[in-house]
Design an enzyme around this catalytic site. Structure first.
Site, PDB file in Angstrom:
ATOM      1  N   SER A  57      16.351 -35.986 -19.703  1.00 35.63           N
ATOM      2  CA  SER A  57      15.889 -34.889 -19.572  1.00 35.63           C
ATOM      3  C   SER A  57      15.014 -35.408 -20.066  1.00 35.63           C
ATOM      4  O   SER A  57      13.759 -36.008 -19.807  1.00 35.63           O
ATOM      5  CB  SER A  57      16.763 -34.740 -21.353  1.00 35.63           C
ATOM      6  OG  SER A  57      18.138 -35.399 -21.183  1.00 35.63           O
TER       7      SER A  57
HETATM    8  N1  SAH Z   1      20.646 -37.953 -22.151  1.00 35.97           N
HETATM    9  C1  SAH Z   1      19.719 -38.294 -21.735  1.00 35.97           C
HETATM   10  C2  SAH Z   1      20.224 -37.294 -20.897  1.00 35.97           C
HETATM   11  C3  SAH Z   1      21.660 -37.300 -20.891  1.00 35.97           C
HETATM   12  S1  SAH Z   1      22.266 -36.364 -18.982  1.00 35.97           S
HETATM   13  C4  SAH Z   1      19.085 -39.553 -21.591  1.00 35.97           C
HETATM   14  O1  SAH Z   1      18.037 -38.927 -22.840  1.00 35.97           O
HETATM   15  O2  SAH Z   1      18.768 -39.761 -20.314  1.00 35.97           O
HETATM   16  C5  SAH Z   1      23.830 -35.395 -19.376  1.00 35.97           C
HETATM   17  C6  SAH Z   1      24.649 -36.665 -19.416  1.00 35.97           C
HETATM   18  O3  SAH Z   1      26.049 -36.036 -19.854  1.00 35.97           O
HETATM   19  C7  SAH Z   1      25.217 -36.921 -18.231  1.00 35.97           C
HETATM   20  O4  SAH Z   1      25.669 -38.453 -17.617  1.00 35.97           O
HETATM   21  C8  SAH Z   1      26.356 -36.832 -18.051  1.00 35.97           C
HETATM   22  O5  SAH Z   1      27.589 -37.734 -17.710  1.00 35.97           O
HETATM   23  C9  SAH Z   1      27.186 -36.958 -19.765  1.00 35.97           C
HETATM   24  N2  SAH Z   1      27.915 -35.967 -19.966  1.00 35.97           N
HETATM   25  C10 SAH Z   1      28.541 -34.526 -18.919  1.00 35.97           C
HETATM   26  N3  SAH Z   1      29.438 -34.017 -20.464  1.00 35.97           N
HETATM   27  C11 SAH Z   1      30.059 -35.580 -21.169  1.00 35.97           C
HETATM   28  C12 SAH Z   1      30.415 -35.556 -21.613  1.00 35.97           C
HETATM   29  N4  SAH Z   1      32.443 -34.535 -22.214  1.00 35.97           N
HETATM   30  N5  SAH Z   1      30.826 -36.609 -22.475  1.00 35.97           N
HETATM   31  C13 SAH Z   1      30.279 -37.493 -22.762  1.00 35.97           C
HETATM   32  N6  SAH Z   1      29.360 -37.835 -21.672  1.00 35.97           N
HETATM   33  C14 SAH Z   1      29.063 -35.772 -20.745  1.00 35.97           C
END
Ligand code: SAH
Length: 203
Positions: A57
């Site tokens: 993000s």
């Molecule tokens: N916070 C992260 C950005 C994450 S992008 C950073 O700082 O890099 C969103 C992430 O959420 C992805 O890796 C995706 O695989 C995960 N995701 C989506 N749905 C999810 C769920 N139900 N449980 C756990 N992770 C999930």
């Protein structure tokens, strides 16, 4: 070459005032969380691809989401969507204890390796955060870094302590509103884009 202090200056200009969050952004080496070759772009306020169809993000959205939790200096906080692990590393410097859940086993493994160096107190779990929240909770704060489709997930509301705060983007596909929920009330904070929150796990 830009460094952490440049990001902090950008965030201040964009209205982030929470000094604890700004200090955390100043400390965390974001270049270790981006894909190889993207290090030079790590200290720009942009989201970047991290493989597996996901993104790290933007620093602004990380800072805005964590600031929205409010002061949880001693609180236990769940992050759903570990991704690169960057937001978990920032969060760990702002709250008492962090559990982060990632549905993609490969991303969870990579993030776990970096976090063991940068933020060793973070507990990284592989699984569907919507399923694990109740099991691992209750939490003083929950921050979701993927977009919930149409509504706040009821499982997450149920995994909060009585004064707990949920910060979760809600919308359609990838575009929506960052919502802060506490004591039964939701407030929209900003228009945001995120990868979708998906149920189940991926090997
Ligand atoms: N916070 C992260 C950005 C994450 S992008 C950073 O700082 O890099 C969103 C992430 O959420 C992805 O890796 C995706 O695989 C995960 N995701 C989506 N749905 C999810 C769920 N139900 N449980 C756990 N992770 C999930």
């Amino acid at each position: 070459m830009r460094v952490q202090a440049d990001l902090v200056a950008d965030l201040r200009r964009q209205g982030i005032t929470d000094e604890r969050v700004l200090a955390a952004v100043a400390e965390v080496p974001r270049h270790l969380f981006v894909a190889p070759g993207d290090e030079e772009r790590a200290y720009h306020d942009i989201a970047l691809p991290i493989g597996r169809g996901q993104t790290i993000s933007s620093p602004w959205i990380v800072a805005r989401s964590i600031a929205a939790l409010g002061p949880l200096t001693d609180g236990r906080v769940l992050e759903i969507g570990t991704g690169s692990g960057y937001a978990a590393a920032v969060l760990a410097r702002c709250v008492g204890q962090v559990v982060t859940v990632e549905r993609d086993a490969e991303l969870a493994r990579r993030a776990g390796t970096i976090l063991s160096e940068i933020a060793p107190t973070v507990d990284v779990r592989t699984g569907d955060g919507l399923e694990l929240a109740g099991e691992l909770g209750p939490f003083d704060g929950i921050v979701v870094t993927a977009l919930a489709q149409s509504r706040l997930p009821t499982e997450l509301v149920g995994a909060l302590t009585p004064d707990g705060v949920l910060v979760c983007p809600v919308g359609d596909d990838r575009v929506g509103t960052l919502v802060r929920y506490q004591h039964g009330e939701s407030v929209g904070l900003a228009e945001v884009t995120f990868v979708p929150l998906v149920r189940g796990t991926r090997d």
